[in-house]
Scaffold this motif. Structure first.
Motif, PDB file in Angstrom:
ATOM      1  N   LEU A 209       0.809  -1.228   0.000  1.00  0.00           N
ATOM      2  CA  LEU A 209       0.000   0.000   0.000  1.00  0.00           C
ATOM      3  C   LEU A 209       0.841   1.277   0.000  1.00  0.00           C
ATOM      4  O   LEU A 209       0.298   2.380   0.139  1.00  0.00           O
ATOM      5  N   ASN A 210       2.159   1.131  -0.158  1.00  0.00           N
ATOM      6  CA  ASN A 210       3.071   2.282  -0.174  1.00  0.00           C
ATOM      7  C   ASN A 210       2.913   3.173   1.056  1.00  0.00           C
ATOM      8  O   ASN A 210       3.027   4.400   0.980  1.00  0.00           O
TER       9      ASN A 210
ATOM     10  N   THR B 183      -3.392   2.614  -3.315  1.00  0.00           N
ATOM     11  CA  THR B 183      -2.364   2.762  -2.279  1.00  0.00           C
ATOM     12  C   THR B 183      -2.515   4.087  -1.548  1.00  0.00           C
ATOM     13  O   THR B 183      -3.302   4.955  -1.943  1.00  0.00           O
TER      14      THR B 183
ATOM     15  N   ARG C 156      -2.965  -0.741  -7.577  1.00  0.00           N
ATOM     16  CA  ARG C 156      -2.243  -2.009  -7.567  1.00  0.00           C
ATOM     17  C   ARG C 156      -3.258  -3.122  -7.757  1.00  0.00           C
ATOM     18  O   ARG C 156      -4.408  -3.014  -7.341  1.00  0.00           O
TER      19      ARG C 156
END
Length: 181
Positions: free
Chosen positions: A99-100, A146, A152
């Motif tokens: 998820l950065n 994210t 993603r």
């Protein structure tokens, strides 16, 4: 040994766990004593020993098992999170990376549907409801958004779990973004 005697003379109960060598090998006992005549100036007590060797062995085995499981999940290269009452209560570093996010703390307490792509949100909300009610959820691919807004692709499965003695859902993921590129 002296501590227990001094407590008995003072009229106090004594309760302790001790290890002792026996004919069967080393055993663990719970020792409990109650003073019978603390006013008469004698140190007479009623006491008993309970063999707790097997219970202590089970406790150690359970603790070791939990530690192995926790290490496995923490160190897994696959993103995993646990949700309870609609909030993320645990995540491993791989989920943070998916998820950065900056760190685990950035995700804890958030609603996991915040990271679901709007196109798949109704399905994700229903799957989350089902797993939190104790149902295992089949593997499914979907899109995530994210922390920094990127999209993603991920494949996820969800299983009922417990967290701090309450019902929860556990969601291992696989980042499939590279397959969609």
């Amino acid at each position: 040994r002296g501590r227990g005697r001094a407590r008995l003379i003072a009229g106090e109960r004594f309760d302790a766990e001790v290890t002792a060598a026996t004919a069967e090998g080393e055993r663990e006992f719970r020792v409990q004593t109650i003073p019978i005549d603390p006013y008469g100036g004698t140190d007479v007590a009623f006491g008993w020993f309970t063999d707790i060797t097997e219970r202590k062995h089970r406790e150690r085995t359970l603790h070791e098992s939990r530690e192995r499981y926790r290490t496995l999940v923490d160190e897994s290269p696959h993103p995993i999170y646990v949700v309870q009452n609609g909030e993320i209560v645990y995540t491993n570093d791989a989920f943070v990376d998916l998820l950065n996010a900056d760190d685990r703390a950035a995700l804890l307490g958030t609603d996991p549907t915040e990271f679901v792509h709007p196109d798949t949100e109704p399905v994700a909300v229903e799957r989350l409801r089902r797993v939190e009610s104790g149902e295992s959820i089949e593997r499914r691919e979907g899109r995530l958004v994210t922390v920094d807004g990127a999209t993603r692709h991920a494949e996820a499965v969800a299983t009922p779990s417990t967290w701090r003695k309450g019902p929860a859902g556990q969601g291992p993921h696989a980042d499939t973004t590279h397959r969609k590129a």
